[in-house]
Scaffold this motif. Structure first.
Motif, mmCIF file in Angstrom:
data_model
loop_
_atom_site.group_PDB
_atom_site.id
_atom_site.type_symbol
_atom_site.label_atom_id
_atom_site.label_comp_id
_atom_site.label_asym_id
_atom_site.label_seq_id
_atom_site.Cartn_x
_atom_site.Cartn_y
_atom_site.Cartn_z
ATOM 1 N N PRO A 1 0.813 -1.228 0.000
ATOM 2 C CA PRO A 1 0.000 0.000 0.000
ATOM 3 C C PRO A 1 0.847 1.279 0.000
ATOM 4 N N GLU A 2 2.018 1.241 0.648
ATOM 5 C CA GLU A 2 2.910 2.401 0.633
ATOM 6 C C GLU A 2 3.428 2.677 -0.776
ATOM 7 N N VAL A 3 3.774 1.620 -1.488
ATOM 8 C CA VAL A 3 4.252 1.769 -2.857
ATOM 9 C C VAL A 3 3.144 2.302 -3.767
ATOM 10 N N LYS A 4 1.954 1.766 -3.614
ATOM 11 C CA LYS A 4 0.826 2.220 -4.432
ATOM 12 C C LYS A 4 0.539 3.701 -4.200
ATOM 13 N N LYS A 5 0.586 4.119 -2.950
ATOM 14 C CA LYS A 5 0.347 5.523 -2.621
ATOM 15 C C LYS A 5 1.410 6.421 -3.252
ATOM 16 N N ALA A 6 2.672 5.979 -3.174
ATOM 17 C CA ALA A 6 3.774 6.770 -3.739
ATOM 18 C C ALA A 6 3.653 6.885 -5.251
ATOM 19 N N LEU A 7 3.276 5.811 -5.933
ATOM 20 C CA LEU A 7 3.135 5.839 -7.386
ATOM 21 C C LEU A 7 1.968 6.717 -7.817
ATOM 22 N N LYS A 8 0.865 6.639 -7.104
ATOM 23 C CA LYS A 8 -0.266 7.494 -7.430
ATOM 24 C C LYS A 8 0.118 8.965 -7.310
ATOM 25 N N LEU A 9 0.869 9.282 -6.262
ATOM 26 C CA LEU A 9 1.277 10.664 -6.031
ATOM 27 C C LEU A 9 2.220 11.154 -7.119
ATOM 28 N N GLU A 10 3.227 10.338 -7.475
ATOM 29 C CA GLU A 10 4.247 10.769 -8.433
ATOM 30 C C GLU A 10 3.752 10.754 -9.874
ATOM 31 N N LEU A 11 2.926 9.782 -10.221
ATOM 32 C CA LEU A 11 2.492 9.615 -11.611
ATOM 33 C C LEU A 11 1.109 10.191 -11.894
ATOM 34 N N GLY A 12 0.390 10.550 -10.848
ATOM 35 C CA GLY A 12 -0.976 11.014 -11.053
ATOM 36 C C GLY A 12 -1.890 9.898 -11.528
ATOM 37 N N ALA A 13 -1.573 8.680 -11.121
ATOM 38 C CA ALA A 13 -2.333 7.512 -11.574
ATOM 39 C C ALA A 13 -3.662 7.403 -10.828
ATOM 40 N N LYS A 14 -4.696 6.987 -11.546
ATOM 41 C CA LYS A 14 -5.996 6.757 -10.920
ATOM 42 C C LYS A 14 -6.014 5.421 -10.181
#
Length: 283
Positions: A106-119
């Motif tokens: 979940p930490e990785v998913k949160k970081a990727l959403k933040l950096e990439l603007g992923a939905k």
């Protein structure tokens, strides 16, 4: 590196602005004009080679990402960048699959959403690596833990990315494929600062993807996945992070549905002749 002075990093530790080392690639031999590269991750019962890889070793100069003027490094420009992931996991918990699944992913998913603007982010797989002191020389026995990868590659082709999405999303796959998707890796040390067998990242702007890469098959006993193998080129520009801390995660691209975007980032672990003795890589 011989003939160069080491410099003081912002972390207060000595590091080398450039490491002279070597990298393994797929050799550009006539075989691959008629046969697709493949590697089986099991022993085949038939009397056929487990792999048709013809590897070649070439020297590389891996430049520090911390050097003034070396960046900035952005995934949309060079195929990789560094992000911070301050995990709540302790060192011992990274070896606990349940804790990794419930906390770190979940930490990785949160970081990727933040950096990439992923939905939406789906974590497909992960590996915990702990280098054996004998690596890369084989012990003749199976290692207890995954070892560093020592062959330059990109984990997925765009074709393979589409296949994975169809498997993951089923009836919703066509809807997902209408939008932009990316296959992205996140890599970081478990124990730091890391300087043993660091991860080398090749600037995608120095890669001629039409001529420097070739699709290959990674064959398991129940499925096949397609990646990109890398031929050597004198144009490649390699980078690494000296004394990489546990919160410094490298995010790099493996595939992209946008044909005008950076398609991927060749990467591999490589030998660091200046690594601290006994400080074996755990990542």
């Amino acid at each position: 590196m011989e003939g160069k002075q080491d410099t003081e990093s912002e972390h207060g530790a000595n590091h080398w602005p450039t490491i002279e080392s070597s990298m393994y690639y797929l050799d550009q031999v006539p075989l691959y004009n008629i046969e697709k590269p493949y590697s089986m991750r099991y022993l085949p019962e038939e009397d056929i080679p487990q792999s048709n890889y013809v590897k070649v070793k070439r020297p590389i100069s891996a430049r520090s990402m911390r050097e003034p003027g070396a960046g900035p490094f952005r995934i949309e420009e060079c195929g990789f960048q560094m992000i911070d992931i301050h995990s709540h996991l302790t060192y011992d918990e990274f070896w606990d699959n349940e804790r990794v699944q419930s906390v770190y992913i979940p930490e990785v998913k949160k970081a990727l959403k933040l950096e990439l603007g992923a939905k939406y982010v789906h974590v497909l797989d992960y590996a915990v690596r702990k280098r054996h002191e004998s690596f890369p020389v084989s012990t003749g026995k199976e290692y207890q833990y995954d070892q560093p990868t020592a062959l330059a590659h990109i984990d997925f082709t765009a074709k393979e990315g589409e296949r994975i999405i169809r498997v993951l999303f089923g009836d919703r796959a066509e809807e997902v494929l209408k939008g932009r998707w990316q296959a992205v890796n996140v890599w970081k040390p478990i124990k730091g600062p890391l300087d043993d067998w660091p991860l080398g990242l090749c600037d995608a702007r120095s890669v001629d993807f039409a001529n420097d890469t070739i699709p290959g098959d990674i064959v398991f006993d129940d499925f096949v996945t397609e990646n990109l193998q890398i031929f050597p080129s004198p144009n490649f520009q390699w980078y690494y992070v000296p004394d990489q801390s546990t919160w410094e995660a490298l995010m790099f691209k493996s595939a992209d549905s946008d044909e005008t975007a950076v398609p991927g980032c060749p990467h591999s672990g490589f030998y660091n002749p200046h690594a601290r003795e006994g400080n074996l890589r755990e990542s």
